[in-house]
Design an enzyme around this catalytic site. Structure first.
Site, mmCIF file in Angstrom:
data_model
loop_
_atom_site.group_PDB
_atom_site.id
_atom_site.type_symbol
_atom_site.label_atom_id
_atom_site.label_comp_id
_atom_site.label_asym_id
_atom_site.label_seq_id
_atom_site.Cartn_x
_atom_site.Cartn_y
_atom_site.Cartn_z
ATOM 1 N N TRP A 1 -103.057 -26.027 50.201
ATOM 2 C CA TRP A 1 -104.417 -26.242 50.687
ATOM 3 C C TRP A 1 -104.833 -25.095 51.600
ATOM 4 O O TRP A 1 -106.001 -24.719 51.644
ATOM 5 C CB TRP A 1 -104.532 -27.589 51.392
ATOM 6 C CG TRP A 1 -105.931 -27.893 51.844
ATOM 7 C CD1 TRP A 1 -106.357 -28.037 53.120
ATOM 8 C CD2 TRP A 1 -107.094 -28.058 51.026
ATOM 9 N NE1 TRP A 1 -107.709 -28.277 53.153
ATOM 10 C CE2 TRP A 1 -108.192 -28.293 51.872
ATOM 11 C CE3 TRP A 1 -107.328 -28.010 49.647
ATOM 12 C CZ2 TRP A 1 -109.484 -28.489 51.408
ATOM 13 C CZ3 TRP A 1 -108.627 -28.206 49.183
ATOM 14 C CH2 TRP A 1 -109.679 -28.443 50.053
ATOM 15 N N GLU B 1 -110.691 -29.342 45.726
ATOM 16 C CA GLU B 1 -109.464 -30.106 45.447
ATOM 17 C C GLU B 1 -108.918 -29.741 44.070
ATOM 18 O O GLU B 1 -107.705 -29.629 43.885
ATOM 19 C CB GLU B 1 -109.715 -31.614 45.547
ATOM 20 C CG GLU B 1 -109.991 -32.134 46.936
ATOM 21 C CD GLU B 1 -108.797 -32.118 47.877
ATOM 22 O OE1 GLU B 1 -107.657 -31.892 47.434
ATOM 23 O OE2 GLU B 1 -109.016 -32.337 49.085
ATOM 24 N N TYR C 1 -109.138 -27.393 60.668
ATOM 25 C CA TYR C 1 -109.563 -28.270 59.573
ATOM 26 C C TYR C 1 -109.108 -29.700 59.856
ATOM 27 O O TYR C 1 -109.890 -30.655 59.729
ATOM 28 C CB TYR C 1 -108.992 -27.748 58.244
ATOM 29 C CG TYR C 1 -109.238 -28.667 57.078
ATOM 30 C CD1 TYR C 1 -110.504 -28.800 56.537
ATOM 31 C CD2 TYR C 1 -108.196 -29.392 56.510
ATOM 32 C CE1 TYR C 1 -110.743 -29.650 55.463
ATOM 33 C CE2 TYR C 1 -108.416 -30.236 55.441
ATOM 34 C CZ TYR C 1 -109.688 -30.362 54.919
ATOM 35 O OH TYR C 1 -109.913 -31.212 53.856
#
Length: 194
Positions: A58, A50, A28
């Protein structure tokens, strides 16, 4: 430096990330994070993810990303905007996503806002992008909130969006290339803001 000899931003190699054998974070970081993204559909997905990330890692969201895409019809804002209470219950029963009623409701409400916008979502979000600046020397120089992210959050809330505070707005700015917070020594090449 990581096992492939490349220097990366600290968050991409911390415990639970690539250093622990999980390449999802590293991939990522290397291919997506900080790359300019203007497509409205992709930006709606990022805003939604988000929001779901708020209070979580995350990496948790990345691991569930494909499940989120399937559960939320590919984050097609038009489809999500038409979700009913039955869809909320379906999502609450889906163990493949983060089952938080407030975040699910926010995603649906945010989709309704996006479909009613009088401007392209990409144009709206990018209107808050700050001028380019040098990359930070290290992660201690990376802010959590900026005047621009505060202004973005305020405008999104004014338009009726939820789970879009200044910290979430700044994380969105980082993820979508509105700011380049890769550390100066990071191997990922700088990409000009479009």
């Amino acid at each position: 430096m990581t096992d492939d000899g490349r220097i990366r931003c600290g968050w991409a190699v911390q415990s639970g990330g690539a250093a622990a054998g999980d390449t999802l974070y590293r991939d990522y970081h290397d291919t997506e994070w900080g790359r300019p993204l203007r497509d409205s559909a992709a930006l709606f997905e990022r805003i939604s993810l988000e929001a779901f990330q708020s209070g979580l890692s995350w990496l948790t969201i990345l691991r569930k990303r494909e499940n989120f895409r399937a559960a939320f019809d590919g984050f097609d804002a038009g489809k999500v905007a038409r979700y009913t209470d039955a869809d909320v219950e379906r999502l609450m029963a889906d163990a493949g996503i983060v089952r938080n009623r407030a975040k699910i409701a926010a995603t649906i409400a945010n989709a309704r806002v996006v479909t009613d916008l009088d401007v392209d979502l990409g144009e709206l979000l990018w209107s808050f992008a700050p001028p380019s600046r040098p990359r930070p020397a290290d992660m201690t120089q990376v802010p959590a909130v900026t005047p621009e992210s505060t202004a973005m959050a305020k405008e999104l809330k004014r338009r009726g969006m939820r789970f879009v505070g200044p910290t979430t707005a700044y994380a969105l700015m980082q993820a979508t290339g509105m700011v380049d917070d890769h550390i100066a020594s990071c191997w990922v090449p700088a990409v000009a803001q479009m």
